[in-house]
Every structure is written in C-alpha cells, then in structure tokens.
Design an enzyme around this catalytic site. Sequence first.
Site, PDB file in Angstrom:
ATOM      1  N   ASP A 160      -4.367   7.034  -8.523  1.00  0.00           N
ATOM      2  CA  ASP A 160      -4.505   5.497  -7.800  1.00  0.00           C
ATOM      3  C   ASP A 160      -5.496   4.908  -8.876  1.00  0.00           C
ATOM      4  O   ASP A 160      -6.421   3.986  -8.430  1.00  0.00           O
ATOM      5  CB  ASP A 160      -5.212   5.342  -6.701  1.00  0.00           C
ATOM      6  CG  ASP A 160      -4.523   6.308  -5.615  1.00  0.00           C
ATOM      7  OD1 ASP A 160      -3.295   6.373  -5.617  1.00  0.00           O
ATOM      8  OD2 ASP A 160      -5.225   6.738  -4.334  1.00  0.00           O
ATOM      9  N   GLU A 167       2.089   0.049  -0.105  1.00  0.00           N
ATOM     10  CA  GLU A 167       0.404   0.137  -0.196  1.00  0.00           C
ATOM     11  C   GLU A 167       0.138  -0.194  -1.632  1.00  0.00           C
ATOM     12  O   GLU A 167       0.884  -0.613  -2.642  1.00  0.00           O
ATOM     13  CB  GLU A 167       0.022   1.618   0.153  1.00  0.00           C
ATOM     14  CG  GLU A 167       0.516   2.714  -0.706  1.00  0.00           C
ATOM     15  CD  GLU A 167       0.120   3.900  -0.345  1.00  0.00           C
ATOM     16  OE1 GLU A 167      -0.634   4.029   0.780  1.00  0.00           O
ATOM     17  OE2 GLU A 167       0.310   5.013  -0.908  1.00  0.00           O
TER      18      GLU A 167
END
Length: 482
Positions: free
Chosen positions: A40, A226
């Site tokens: 991420d 997300e």
Amino acid sequence: MKKRSLTLLISFSLLAACSNTTSKNETVAPPVYENVSVHDPSVINVEDTYYVFGSHLASAKSKDLMSWTQISSSVSDSNVLIPDVTKELSETFAWAQSNTLWAPDVIQLADGKFYMYYDACKGDSPLSAMGIAVSDHIEGPYKDKGIILKSGMSGMGDDGEIYDSTQKPNVVDPDVFFDKDGKLWMVYGSYSGGIFILELDTKTGFPLPDQGYGKKLLGANHARIEGPYMLYSPETDYYYLFLSYGGLGADGGYNMRVARSKTPDGPFMDSEDQDMIDAQGTAGVLFDDPAYSPYGVKLMGNFEFQNTEDEAEGAVSGGYVSPGHNSAYYDEKTGKYFLIFHARFPNRGEQHEVRVHQMFMNSDGWPVVAPHRYSGESIGKYSKKGVMGEYKYINHNKEISADIVQSELIKLTKDGKVSGAVTGTWELTNEHDVELTIDGAVYKGVFLKEWNEGTSAQVMTFTATSKEGISIWGSHVSDQKK
C-alpha cells in the site's frame, strides 16, 4: 507545502537519453532496479528523494523511482519511524484490537513538519482507529498527536448516529491532499460503507468541526473497494480518484480503477458518465462484486506477457498478480505522471514489491498506464513505420477476477488494420497518440518506447482506454533473441 508540488530532481538512466532514437535491434544499457516490499505505498517527494510509506510501518526511498532502499519493514519498538510504537500508539492498538498498522499517508504542512496519518484495524470487522503523528524529519521519529476518527463501534459513531457498517466508513486508508485552491482534504475508507472525504485544518491537520465522517463519494454494503488516492491534474483541471477493487491477496483479483471530478468532493464520474455514488454492493449480500465491477475506468488487473519462441527469456516475470492500493504523482517540472503501487507476481505466492509505471492523459482526459515499469523513459515522436508490427496484446476487461489475462498476438499493419487475436483499425496522430478500434470499441491512448524486463530489450508499446472504461496494452515482439 503540497506533497505533489515539491520540486523533483529525477536521475535518469542511460536508457532515457536514447529511448527515442534507438532502433529495435540496437542494444541499450538496461536500467538498474533495486526492489523493496512496501504494501500500500503512499508517495511523497522531499527535495530530491521519493519516499513511500505503507502498511505495517514499512517504508522505502528512491532518487529515481527505480532503485529503492528499504527504511523500515515491520511494526516493532525498534522501528525508526515511530520508536516504542506499542506504547506511543497504545490507545489505537487497544481500540482496534490489533498489533499492526495499515496503510498510512504522510504530508508536509505549512509549518514544515511531516504529518503521518496512521490507522489500525481489527481486520475481520471495521473496528478501526485513525490518528496523526508528527515529525520534524521525513524519516522520523514521529510523535503521536492523537486519534481523529474511530469506527466499528456498537452504538453511536463519530457522526452522532448509530454506527452501521454497511453505510458508515471503516476509518482506514487515508490520503491527505491540497486542492488547487489550497484547501486540505482527506479521502479514506475501505469496504464497509464506502469511500468518504473530510476537509481538514491546514494548520493542525485535524478535521474541521461538525463534519462527522464527512461526505460519501461511493460504496456501501461492503463493496470490495478501498485504497482511495487523489491526484489533481493541471493539464486537464480534473481531480482523479484512484481506487482498488477486489481482494488484496494473490487470489483476490485486486485491480486499480479511476474516476474524475472537477471538484475534490465530487461527484465523481467514470468514462461512461456513471456517478460513482452508485458503485455499491447489494444489501444483504457480502462482497457482491458484479454489482460494482461495471463502475470506474479499470487501469490494470492480473496479466502476463507471454514471450514468443524467438524472444529471450527475461530474469523476471512479465506480469503482475493483484496489483493495487496505489498512490500517484505529478511532476510539475517534467509534466510526467507516475502510478506507484504494490504488486504480486505469477507463481510467486503472496510475495510483493513496489512498482512504478508512467501514466499519460489520453485525448479524452483519462489516465492510461504504460505497460512496463518505469525505466527513465520519456515519450517521443514516433513514425508509422516505427510503431507497426507484431504486439503482445492485453485486454484488462472490467471483471474482478483472480484469473490472469495472458497476452495474445496481434499485428498493426501498414494499411492501418489490426489483425490476429483481435481485429480492427489503428491510427497514429500527433506524433505519439494512438486510436484503435477493436471489435467495434474505440480506444484512445499513446505509443511509448520502453524497457521490457521480460525480454531484456527495449520495445515499442501502446496503452489506451475506451469509453467503456476498459484498458488495453500492447508490447512489441522483440526481433531476435538478445
């Protein structure tokens, strides 16, 4: 100071100097890559260095977006970013019933300090807490300033209403950014009730009062969406909201998408003029992927370029599995756009690394992503003769699937026809722009000469997207074994 506005000093490889003049058969110096694992990755540029911060308090840095150095890799009291982290963030860990941290974001505010928006989540529920830690230096140490949002509670949420996980956000995955007018915002959220946006105080970094969880941009009913990330383009005057759909594991079908708006708080639309507020799951159904997979321009999913018999085998895989949770960067000095993300790889399980690809805006103002990782290349002026020939072709489709799209062979012929696995027409305009019509769909994008790790050769490529939000790639078949 806007993290996407700081001055860049990019170190280019030897490839960059000759990327637009080298013939297909000429050997060029390969780029030098050093790989790191940061899940991420969220990017910030400070002076002449890029930093990425990711889940589990991992971080890395690079001068050129190719060779990376790991700074930190796990949540422990010896982590240089937040020393004695278990005590420093004890309230956060206690609330989230977790011993690790998820995707953070770091931004520099007007006081010159660096503000880390950290978050922790239980994982099997949206029991999460998000807070701010501040440092005088980009590499830390960061000191906690407190929790700003909580979710997953039984009873009243932070907006003064009963917390309902199908409608309210899971307070993780923040991205903090300045808009073109100098206002400070945070977009955040994962699964649960969707993706939300809050306005922040430009001096303290904390949310402005009386907003609750903020404004919903999309999602509901535990849609698998997300990792929101916002990028403003002065070239098009749009705010681009990047998202990751699906599950992050190797079998999760993670894929990256984008929508755009003229204002930072929406509404965000996709290329079919669908309002992203309608991209949500079905009430009573957990992870109903077909309900929201038609929304958003899909930039990249699972793929693999297959080498032909006449090509040399590279030392690395020619594709990715579950690429996603990206950040993005616009270099005001060079006008280059970059997509920074983590990727898994065919036949390598859950192991992941940071990857960077260059992006371009097509003639309709939508991002298209270069098929191969960044090697210092700049887009050039290309001739029809230079872009004709046989390509390995990828269609990323709109599905959320663990299947790996395998390349097929097509040809761009002198008479403007596309033949092979798919048929249609093609046209080169404005020295590097391309428009392809394949099976009745029109795709707009660019040609770009790149380094292909899978064949250890420099090749012509194309990247384009359609009004239906489907991206296609082509990577030239190398002429001979290297």
